[in-house]
Design an enzyme around this catalytic site. Structure first.
Site, PDB file in Angstrom:
ATOM      1  N   CYS A 124      40.850  41.626  44.372  1.00  0.00           N
ATOM      2  CA  CYS A 124      41.179  42.999  44.166  1.00  0.00           C
ATOM      3  C   CYS A 124      40.390  43.894  45.370  1.00  0.00           C
ATOM      4  CB  CYS A 124      40.612  43.108  42.694  1.00  0.00           C
ATOM      5  SG  CYS A 124      41.687  42.940  41.407  1.00  0.00           S
TER       6      CYS A 124
ATOM      7  N   HIS B  14      48.708  36.248  46.021  1.00  0.00           N
ATOM      8  CA  HIS B  14      48.301  36.038  47.296  1.00  0.00           C
ATOM      9  C   HIS B  14      49.020  34.733  47.766  1.00  0.00           C
ATOM     10  CE1 HIS B  14      45.714  33.360  45.088  1.00  0.00           C
ATOM     11  NE2 HIS B  14      45.415  32.858  45.991  1.00  0.00           N
TER      12      HIS B  14
ATOM     13  N   HIS C 148      46.067  43.321  40.641  1.00  0.00           N
ATOM     14  CA  HIS C 148      45.783  41.984  40.148  1.00  0.00           C
ATOM     15  C   HIS C 148      46.948  41.424  39.211  1.00  0.00           C
ATOM     16  CE1 HIS C 148      42.669  38.956  39.088  1.00  0.00           C
ATOM     17  NE2 HIS C 148      43.060  38.907  37.970  1.00  0.00           N
TER      18      HIS C 148
ATOM     19  N   HIS D 176      45.513  36.465  41.150  1.00  0.00           N
ATOM     20  CA  HIS D 176      45.786  37.903  42.110  1.00  0.00           C
ATOM     21  C   HIS D 176      46.945  37.435  43.044  1.00  0.00           C
ATOM     22  CE1 HIS D 176      44.626  41.680  43.644  1.00  0.00           C
ATOM     23  NE2 HIS D 176      45.457  41.489  44.462  1.00  0.00           N
TER      24      HIS D 176
ATOM     25  N   GLN E  54      48.484  31.779  51.349  1.00  0.00           N
ATOM     26  CA  GLN E  54      47.514  31.193  52.286  1.00  0.00           C
ATOM     27  C   GLN E  54      48.332  30.867  53.512  1.00  0.00           C
ATOM     28  OE1 GLN E  54      44.144  28.482  51.615  1.00  0.00           O
ATOM     29  NE2 GLN E  54      44.956  28.543  49.412  1.00  0.00           N
TER      30      GLN E  54
ATOM     31  N   CYS F 259      37.438  39.760  40.335  1.00  0.00           N
ATOM     32  CA  CYS F 259      38.399  39.022  41.247  1.00  0.00           C
ATOM     33  C   CYS F 259      37.857  39.334  42.682  1.00  0.00           C
ATOM     34  CB  CYS F 259      39.646  39.694  41.092  1.00  0.00           C
ATOM     35  SG  CYS F 259      41.138  39.120  42.296  1.00  0.00           S
TER      36      CYS F 259
ATOM     37  N   SER G 124      43.547  29.306  42.551  1.00  0.00           N
ATOM     38  CA  SER G 124      42.260  29.379  42.134  1.00  0.00           C
ATOM     39  C   SER G 124      42.131  30.848  41.550  1.00  0.00           C
ATOM     40  CB  SER G 124      41.088  29.414  42.967  1.00  0.00           C
ATOM     41  OG  SER G 124      41.668  30.234  44.273  1.00  0.00           O
TER      42      SER G 124
ATOM     43  N   ASN H 237      50.535  28.946  46.196  1.00  0.00           N
ATOM     44  CA  ASN H 237      50.186  28.208  45.266  1.00  0.00           C
ATOM     45  C   ASN H 237      50.083  29.143  43.975  1.00  0.00           C
ATOM     46  OD1 ASN H 237      49.653  25.662  46.100  1.00  0.00           O
ATOM     47  ND2 ASN H 237      47.622  26.229  46.617  1.00  0.00           N
TER      48      ASN H 237
HETATM   49  P1  H2U Z   1      44.331  29.514  46.235  1.00  0.00           P
HETATM   50  O1  H2U Z   1      44.344  30.200  44.860  1.00  0.00           O
HETATM   51  O2  H2U Z   1      45.578  29.117  46.857  1.00  0.00           O
HETATM   52  O3  H2U Z   1      43.105  28.480  46.115  1.00  0.00           O
HETATM   53  O4  H2U Z   1      43.850  30.489  47.393  1.00  0.00           O
HETATM   54  C1  H2U Z   1      42.574  31.425  47.475  1.00  0.00           C
HETATM   55  C2  H2U Z   1      41.763  30.870  48.733  1.00  0.00           C
HETATM   56  O5  H2U Z   1      40.880  32.126  48.632  1.00  0.00           O
HETATM   57  C3  H2U Z   1      41.056  29.597  48.741  1.00  0.00           C
HETATM   58  O6  H2U Z   1      41.531  28.855  49.748  1.00  0.00           O
HETATM   59  C4  H2U Z   1      39.823  31.740  49.347  1.00  0.00           C
HETATM   60  C5  H2U Z   1      39.657  30.216  49.045  1.00  0.00           C
HETATM   61  O7  H2U Z   1      38.932  29.559  50.095  1.00  0.00           O
HETATM   62  N1  H2U Z   1      38.766  32.287  49.086  1.00  0.00           N
HETATM   63  C6  H2U Z   1      37.935  33.221  50.009  1.00  0.00           C
HETATM   64  O8  H2U Z   1      38.258  33.128  51.114  1.00  0.00           O
HETATM   65  N2  H2U Z   1      36.842  33.991  49.674  1.00  0.00           N
HETATM   66  C7  H2U Z   1      36.174  34.086  48.412  1.00  0.00           C
HETATM   67  O9  H2U Z   1      35.449  34.967  48.227  1.00  0.00           O
HETATM   68  C8  H2U Z   1      36.898  33.237  47.426  1.00  0.00           C
HETATM   69  C9  H2U Z   1      38.056  32.371  47.678  1.00  0.00           C
HETATM   70 ZN    ZN Z   2      42.722  40.877  41.596  1.00  0.00          ZN
END
Ligand code: H2U
Ligand code: ZN
Length: 348
Positions: A54, A168, A115, A166, A170, A51, A163, A155
């Protein structure tokens, strides 16, 4: 409108978005032979070595996460906005092909090192830590003269395009006020000019009197399935006092926000005994240097699930070409969210 009138197709008005929604209560009876999504289960993995959120793991571009113990904030490695993107070249372009410079910042805020957690499963004290971080982020980003709006959103669940499970959210801070909050600004301003009062203060009173769409509440916040809800179990979390942004929150309001978010997400999870997916976010005063006495802080939850943990609503067909439509009434959605247990089902 009497209760029986709700059984027939009708349309309702959303004064915040200046939009109508078609309500067709009988349509949930129809057979479903469409897509069945896998239900979003709970994870029992507390640390995932793959992840990128994490603690101590590596993110894109080789950045290393610290061994964080509560919240952790970093600039998005794939930011949709950059602080220094130049103005697009528009001289000599046809009038109909408009473009503008859009600078900004994108950050990711991890809620907790564990996580497996979700807001519904986090301790209220830890959610308060997240609220405090949101307030600081809003204050810091909105103090930047190039930033006119700060959008904090989460989201949750693969169904909503998250995506990563974990916990989180934005934060996107933009040079222009985006369309949704710009429309809400216009609506709240126009309402105040016409009535001399705040649209959402008046709406809060209407819902408090009606009671039928209330999901849960505490001293500072009320969660309702709004009269004009589009998504089946959409909720609107309203500050009970007129306050424009998190920057103005008292300690009691910060703690109460943590509490109402936990209450709302717990009821969501309990509805279909699943980790309920959603997109949620806060709408608050733009930081464009203008007076915004009309603005009333609130959160929108837009969850996609309709009739079970596996069948979601699609915004297609008439909804893309005509107007939004819903199958169950907001009153029956609120009734169902109210009647589930207030304590998380996994923790019984
Ligand atoms: P979402 O799960 O809402 O997509 O948010 C995760 C964000 O994490 C996503 O916008 C960022 C992605 O661009 N990200 C990073 O900044 N670094 C990473 O190593 C992977 C994902
Ligand atoms: Zn994690």
């Amino acid at each position: 409108m009497s209760d029986t009138a709700y059984q027939f197709p009708h349309r309702r008005y959303n004064p915040l978005r200046q939009q109508w929604v078609l309500i067709s209560p009988h349509r949930t009876q129809r057979p479903w032979q469409g897509e069945v999504n896998p239900s979003s289960g709970f994870s029992d993995v507390h640390y995932d070595p793959t992840c990128y959120l994490c603690p101590c793991n590596e993110r894109a571009g080789g950045h290393l996460n610290p061994n964080y113990e509560n919240v952790f904030i970093f600039d998005n490695d794939y930011a949709a906005l950059l602080p220094d993107s130049p103005a697009p070249q528009t001289s000599g372009m046809p009038e109909l092909l408009r473009a503008e410079q859009e600078r900004g910042r994108c950050r990711v805020l991890c809620f907790h090192p564990d996580h497996s957690l979700t807001v519904a499963l986090m301790e209220e004290q830890d959610i308060l830590g997240v609220v405090n971080a949101w307030v600081e982020q809003y204050k810091e980003l909105s103090a930047n003269p190039e930033i006119r709006h700060v959008q904090i959103f989460e989201n949750r669940g693969a169904m909503m395009g998250a995506s990563n499970p974990h916990p989180h959210c934005q934060i996107w801070a933009t040079e222009h006020v985006p369309d949704e909050p710009a429309l809400e600004t216009e609506s709240q301003k126009a309402y105040k000019a016409e009535h001399g009062s705040c649209l959402l203060c008046d709406y809060l009173k209407t819902e408090t009197d009606a009671k039928t769409r209330i999901v849960c509440e505490n001293d500072e916040f009320l969660a309702v399935v709004p009269w004009w809800a589009v998504w089946p179990f959409e909720t609107l979390v309203l500050a009970k006092k007129h306050v424009g942004s998190m920057a103005e929150f008292s300690d009691a309001q910060r703690a109460a926000l943590a509490n109402i978010l936990k209450q709302t997400t717990t009821r969501y999870d309990n509805l279909f005994e699943t980790s309920f997916p959603y997109t949620m976010g806060f709408h608050q005063t733009p930081c464009d240097g203008e007076e915004h006495g009309e603005w009333h802080f609130h959160a929108h939850y837009y969850p996609p699930l309709l009739r079970s943990a596996t069948v979601r609503k699609f915004m297609v067909g008439f909804e893309m070409l005509g107007m939004p439509q819903r199958d169950i009434t907001p009153e029956s959605a609120a009734d169902r969210l109210r009647s589930v247990a207030a304590v998380h089902f996994t923790k019984k």
